[in-house]
Design an enzyme around this catalytic site. Structure first.
Site, PDB file in Angstrom:
ATOM      1  N   SER A  26       0.834  -1.213   0.000  1.00  0.00           N
ATOM      2  CA  SER A  26       0.000   0.000   0.000  1.00  0.00           C
ATOM      3  C   SER A  26       0.864   1.257   0.000  1.00  0.00           C
ATOM      4  CB  SER A  26      -0.911   0.011   1.238  1.00  0.00           C
ATOM      5  OG  SER A  26      -0.129  -0.009   2.430  1.00  0.00           O
ATOM      6  N   ASN A 113      -2.248  -2.323  13.413  1.00  0.00           N
ATOM      7  CA  ASN A 113      -3.698  -2.099  13.345  1.00  0.00           C
ATOM      8  C   ASN A 113      -4.083  -0.770  13.997  1.00  0.00           C
ATOM      9  OD1 ASN A 113      -3.716  -4.615  12.211  1.00  0.00           O
ATOM     10  ND2 ASN A 113      -4.830  -5.632  13.860  1.00  0.00           N
ATOM     11  N   THR A 158     -39.643  25.960 -10.799  1.00  0.00           N
ATOM     12  CA  THR A 158     -39.969  24.627 -10.309  1.00  0.00           C
ATOM     13  C   THR A 158     -40.239  23.768 -11.537  1.00  0.00           C
ATOM     14  OG1 THR A 158     -42.359  25.037 -10.133  1.00  0.00           O
ATOM     15  CG2 THR A 158     -41.012  25.529  -8.185  1.00  0.00           C
ATOM     16  N   HIS A 159     -39.812  22.523 -11.496  1.00  0.00           N
ATOM     17  CA  HIS A 159     -39.947  21.625 -12.648  1.00  0.00           C
ATOM     18  C   HIS A 159     -39.280  22.211 -13.897  1.00  0.00           C
ATOM     19  CE1 HIS A 159     -42.943  19.361 -10.311  1.00  0.00           C
ATOM     20  NE2 HIS A 159     -43.452  20.539 -10.003  1.00  0.00           N
ATOM     21  N   SER A 280     -13.019  26.397 -27.974  1.00  0.00           N
ATOM     22  CA  SER A 280     -13.130  25.198 -28.803  1.00  0.00           C
ATOM     23  C   SER A 280     -11.945  25.112 -29.756  1.00  0.00           C
ATOM     24  CB  SER A 280     -14.443  25.231 -29.592  1.00  0.00           C
ATOM     25  OG  SER A 280     -14.436  24.276 -30.631  1.00  0.00           O
ATOM     26  N   LYS A 286     -16.676  29.913 -29.615  1.00  0.00           N
ATOM     27  CA  LYS A 286     -17.138  29.255 -28.396  1.00  0.00           C
ATOM     28  C   LYS A 286     -16.461  29.789 -27.131  1.00  0.00           C
ATOM     29  CE  LYS A 286     -19.527  26.301 -27.925  1.00  0.00           C
ATOM     30  NZ  LYS A 286     -19.250  24.847 -28.022  1.00  0.00           N
ATOM     31  N   ASN A 288     -16.743  28.096 -23.404  1.00  0.00           N
ATOM     32  CA  ASN A 288     -17.346  26.970 -22.687  1.00  0.00           C
ATOM     33  C   ASN A 288     -17.132  27.093 -21.178  1.00  0.00           C
ATOM     34  OD1 ASN A 288     -17.993  25.799 -25.199  1.00  0.00           O
ATOM     35  ND2 ASN A 288     -15.970  24.847 -25.325  1.00  0.00           N
ATOM     36  N   GLU A 293     -18.651  22.582 -15.652  1.00  0.00           N
ATOM     37  CA  GLU A 293     -18.964  21.252 -16.176  1.00  0.00           C
ATOM     38  C   GLU A 293     -18.102  20.170 -15.526  1.00  0.00           C
ATOM     39  OE1 GLU A 293     -18.629  21.532 -20.404  1.00  0.00           O
ATOM     40  OE2 GLU A 293     -20.280  22.967 -20.578  1.00  0.00           O
ATOM     41  N   TYR A 320      -9.974  -6.344  12.654  1.00  0.00           N
ATOM     42  CA  TYR A 320      -9.260  -5.884  11.468  1.00  0.00           C
ATOM     43  C   TYR A 320      -9.247  -6.958  10.391  1.00  0.00           C
ATOM     44  CZ  TYR A 320      -5.768  -4.074   8.287  1.00  0.00           C
ATOM     45  OH  TYR A 320      -5.143  -3.632   7.156  1.00  0.00           O
ATOM     46  N   GLN A 325      -7.303  -1.996   4.190  1.00  0.00           N
ATOM     47  CA  GLN A 325      -6.205  -1.305   3.521  1.00  0.00           C
ATOM     48  C   GLN A 325      -6.724  -0.452   2.369  1.00  0.00           C
ATOM     49  OE1 GLN A 325      -2.412  -3.416   2.674  1.00  0.00           O
ATOM     50  NE2 GLN A 325      -2.776  -2.900   0.535  1.00  0.00           N
ATOM     51  N   LYS A 328      -8.021   3.972   1.950  1.00  0.00           N
ATOM     52  CA  LYS A 328      -7.286   5.227   1.826  1.00  0.00           C
ATOM     53  C   LYS A 328      -7.407   5.893   0.465  1.00  0.00           C
ATOM     54  CE  LYS A 328      -4.142   3.324   5.198  1.00  0.00           C
ATOM     55  NZ  LYS A 328      -4.893   2.048   5.149  1.00  0.00           N
TER      56      LYS A 328
END
Length: 482
Positions: A26, A113, A158-159, A280, A286, A288, A293, A320, A325, A328
């Site tokens: 690891s 441990n 809304t919606h 672009s 463009k 962007n 995003e 354990y 392991q 992380k």
């Protein structure tokens, strides 16, 4: 590979294959815990010598050797060996190679441990505090944007349909409320992270007369864990961090989704600063919104990290298991990803240009004052459901005649209800619709300052927590490093 280059070789007649050692390594991940591992070991050595478990001379020699290793970690010159399975083994082998028998006594009354999970908790404390710091900065940006646009009208949806007019100040304070809750979740979870497992040993505690409260205080923890089995196996605090991080990422994604649409030609509500947009390779015109995003896109990985740790934990018996392991990678990646997204979102939003005329024009479409007309009729004595039906008929008439409610004559309006009088024209303009919403938490520019004041007070409390906890950790670590 030398089979003795592991901490557990005595039990085995033959060494593991290179493939096995590589598969179980690891080091590529836990090298990030090097500083925490040394600090934890210094605290453990101080406790061992204070309790007379090792001699004062060995305790001092161990601490001196560990501090030399710490300096090498900080300047990037520690000779890490890929052949060793993790950073903890590397540090112990380096120490023992340098100071011989004294170094070999360091691991008395502890196991990897409890050693490893203590390192992880120390890292996690810093990760939470770093995340809170970035989120506080983001909150300040949202407060500033809200204050500067307290009376700028924009459609509320809304919606994804026009609903009622609101202000930019009100809209961004809604996002502030989400981020505020994110910080509160991180703060609430901090106490469950700030617990020291060191001294739990492998799982059952130890026969040595150790002082776990002393070790805990040396490392700036609130207290030692109360059960040694839970101490070495608990990863709830990582799962909680990943949940908090993924929900925060979802909130960032939501605001970025809006900004992507708002910056389109169809909306044209905002323009991104050039510093936070890209172009672009083929279309010269463009611009962007790539920062927004990518933040939106990286939310998927944040959710994936949470699913990763929950799936790892779901079938593990106490205590354990080597599966842990794998905790992380998700923890490190989520922390790094989220803090960078917060930083970039804050900078992007701080530099937005708002097209106020376009937003007001858009808000004038879609009969966003219909509810106000219904409320007007209610005040005149009509039951709300009846008023709803009457205004719906007026809207249908406007659609057929290609008109707006505020464009109708009094005679046209009275054809739907004789309760409508000349004063109706005092409530139909959008500015009136917004200004009249003075209920607590509403969008009126008269009310939003209450939200702003409340927000600034929250930021002050969050800053006090951040500074206080950072000071505790820094003082504890400074004392260990001296």
């Amino acid at each position: 590979m030398d089979s003795k280059k592991v901490l557990w070789s005595g039990r085995f007649k033959e060494g593991a294959t290179d493939a096995t050692l590589a598969f179980t390594s690891s080091l590529h991940t836990d090298v990030k815990l090097a500083r925490y591992d040394v600090l934890g070991s210094i605290a453990h050595a101080k406790m061992l010598s204070a309790q007379g478990i090792i001699s004062q001379e060995d305790g001092k020699e161990i601490q001196k050797g560990l501090k030399e290793i710490l300096l090498q970690i900080e300047d990037g010159t520690l000779p890490i060996q890929d052949s060793l399975e993790d950073i903890h083994s590397n540090i112990e082998f380096i120490l023992t190679d340098r100071i011989k028998d004294a170094g070999a006594r360091l691991h008395t009354a502890r196991s990897r441990n409890d050693q490893v999970v203590t390192d992880v908790r120390m890292f996690m404390r810093d990760a939470i505090l770093d995340t809170i710091e970035e989120l506080i900065g983001f909150e300040k940006t949202l407060l500033e944007v809200s204050k500067d646009n307290i009376d700028v009208i924009v459609p509320g949806f809304t919606h994804v349909q026009h609903a009622q007019p609101v202000t930019i100040g009100h809209h961004f304070m809604a996002h502030f409320s989400r981020i505020r809750r994110d910080i509160e979740r991180f703060i609430e979870s901090y106490s469950r992270v700030n617990v020291c497992p060191l001294g739990s040993a492998a799982l059952a505690g130890t026969t040595y007369d150790i002082d776990r409260e002393y070790t805990s205080s040396l490392l700036g923890f609130q207290n030692p864990c109360y059960n040694s089995m839970d101490g070495v196996s608990d990863r709830d605090f990582i799962a909680e961090f990943l949940f908090n991080s993924s929900l925060c990422a979802v909130h960032l994604s939501s605001i970025c989704e809006e900004l992507v649409y708002w910056s389109s030609q169809e909306f044209a509500f905002i323009e991104m600063d050039d510093a936070y947009a890209t172009g672009s390779s083929i279309m010269p015109q463009k611009k962007n919104s790539d920062v927004a995003e990518l933040t939106r896109g990286r939310t998927g990985a944040a959710i994936g990290d949470l699913v990763n740790i929950l799936t790892t934990m779901k079938g593990l018996p106490l205590t354990y298991n080597r599966d842990l392991q794998e905790d992380k990678d998700a923890m490190f990646s989520s922390y790094t990803r989220l803090t960078s997204c917060i930083k970039m979102c804050s900078a992007m939003i701080a530099t937005l240009s708002f097209n106020k005329e376009r937003m007001l024009s858009a808000a004038s479409e879609g009969f966003m004052n219909a509810t106000d007309l219904a409320d007007y009729l209610v005040v005149k004595g009509m039951p709300f459901r009846k008023a709803h039906e009457v205004v719906g008929g007026a809207v249908r008439y406007c659609i057929d005649e290609n008109k707006k409610l505020e464009d109708l004559t009094l005679k046209e309006l009275q054809s739907f209800s004789d309760l409508i009088k000349e004063d109706v024209f005092d409530i139909l303009p959008l500015e009136k619709c917004v200004n009249r919403r003075k209920s607590f938490g509403g969008t009126s520019p008269e009310i939003i300052p209450v939200q702003l004041d409340n927000g600034h007070s929250a930021v002050d409390r969050q800053n006090a927590f951040l500074i206080g906890e950072r000071n505790i950790i820094e003082q504890a670590f400074d004392a260990l490093e001296k």
